[in-house]
Design an enzyme around this catalytic site. Structure first.
Site, PDB file in Angstrom:
ATOM      1  N   CYS A 100       2.701  31.745  13.043  1.00 15.12           N
ATOM      2  CA  CYS A 100       2.463  33.194  13.565  1.00 15.12           C
ATOM      3  C   CYS A 100       2.563  33.577  12.299  1.00 15.12           C
ATOM      4  O   CYS A 100       2.095  33.572  11.560  1.00 15.12           O
ATOM      5  CB  CYS A 100       3.625  33.479  14.480  1.00 15.12           C
ATOM      6  SG  CYS A 100       2.982  35.202  15.105  1.00 15.12           S
ATOM      7  N   HIS A 117       2.675  30.320  19.023  1.00 14.70           N
ATOM      8  CA  HIS A 117       3.877  29.292  18.908  1.00 14.70           C
ATOM      9  C   HIS A 117       4.335  28.351  19.563  1.00 14.70           C
ATOM     10  O   HIS A 117       4.480  28.155  20.885  1.00 14.70           O
ATOM     11  CB  HIS A 117       5.098  30.584  19.970  1.00 14.70           C
ATOM     12  CG  HIS A 117       5.147  31.468  18.861  1.00 14.70           C
ATOM     13  ND1 HIS A 117       6.334  31.793  17.904  1.00 14.70           N
ATOM     14  CD2 HIS A 117       4.553  33.430  18.846  1.00 14.70           C
ATOM     15  CE1 HIS A 117       5.730  33.286  16.906  1.00 14.70           C
ATOM     16  NE2 HIS A 117       5.592  34.123  17.142  1.00 14.70           N
ATOM     17  N   GLU A 147       6.948  26.327  19.468  1.00 11.77           N
ATOM     18  CA  GLU A 147       8.355  26.299  19.663  1.00 11.77           C
ATOM     19  C   GLU A 147       8.369  27.116  21.325  1.00 11.77           C
ATOM     20  O   GLU A 147       9.821  25.711  21.713  1.00 11.77           O
ATOM     21  CB  GLU A 147       9.306  26.911  18.859  1.00 11.77           C
ATOM     22  CG  GLU A 147       9.402  28.842  18.581  1.00 11.77           C
ATOM     23  CD  GLU A 147       8.546  28.888  18.571  1.00 11.77           C
ATOM     24  OE1 GLU A 147       6.724  28.947  18.437  1.00 11.77           O
ATOM     25  OE2 GLU A 147       8.262  30.350  17.972  1.00 11.77           O
TER      26      GLU A 147
END
Ligand code: MN
Length: 238
Positions: free
Chosen positions: A110, A215, A217
């Site tokens: 990001c 993202h 994660e």
């Protein structure tokens, strides 16, 4: 040897009596699950302190966060620019320039892909919604789940990214209001959104230099997304 992965942090509550350096646990978990040990990098290090730390690490993860100072890429100021932190900008730009030069493995997420691009001379949209009229909605925040799959991406075949994801078309979350405008020299675009916006870049002849605009994660339940972290840790252990 278990690889040590440096993770950049953001600073919060700078005006309070207890300024804090922090990182979302989701990044830490993703690195741990991949077999690495996360090491948080304070955003206040001097260049010599940073060099001392990086020489003991095996890889780097640049995390999300607030916007880069538009002055760093001659960008158009915009009222939506938020959480600018000049010290963090300096630390992360230096880390990327060193890692590119030294062939040191790194993954950027990001804000991280934006730092990657600016560190090498590229430019950003300071606000996609007002500067790219044909753009999809990319700023699915706040008020939406972090794992909401907002749009598809087309992944370039034969890229490092397609080898990791094992796909040339997938869905991603989208939690950004800025993005790459002009890619820096040497960066190859490895994924785009349906509106043409750059969603991933890489340096082909580097051991591991990859940036993604989404993202992963928050998506590690999806095997290809965890694979991004596993691929970083694998490169860092070589
Ligand atoms: Mn997006």
């Amino acid at each position: 040897m278990i690889p040590l992965i440096g993770i950049t942090t953001k600073r919060t509550d700078l005006q309070s009596i207890m300024p804090t350096h922090a990182v979302s646990e989701a990044y830490l978990r993703a690195i741990q699950r991949a077999g690495g040990v996360p090491v948080m990098i304070p955003a206040s290090l001097s260049i010599s302190q940073m060099n001392a730390l990086v020489s003991r690490l095996d890889g780097l993860l640049l995390t999300g966060g607030g916007d880069l100072d538009p002055a760093l890429f001659n960008g158009t100021p915009h009222p939506s620019v938020y959480d600018v932190d000049a010290e963090r900008d300096n630390v992360e730009i230096h880390l990327i320039q060193q890692a590119v030069q030294a062939g040191f493995p790194f993954l950027c997420i990001c804000r991280g892909i934006q730092v990657f691009n600016v560190a090498l001379g590229g430019t950003l949209y300071t606000d996609i919604g007002s500067q790219k009229p044909d753009a999809l909605k990319h700023d699915w925040f706040p008020g939406h789940p972090r794992d909401y799959l907002a749009h598809t991406i087309n992944v370039k075949p034969n890229s490092r990214l397609s080898a990791i994801l094992q796909s040339t078309n997938t869905e991603v979350n989208s939690l950004h209001h800025q993005g790459i405008h002009t890619p820096a020299d040497g960066l190859h675009i490895s994924a785009t959104a349906p509106d043409g916006l750059v969603e991933a870049v890489e340096i082909p002849d580097h051991p591991f230099a990859l940036g993604v605009q989404w993202h992963p994660e928050w998506l590690i339940k999806l095997e290809p997304m965890q694979s991004l972290f596993s691929a970083l840790v694998r490169a860092a252990s070589e």
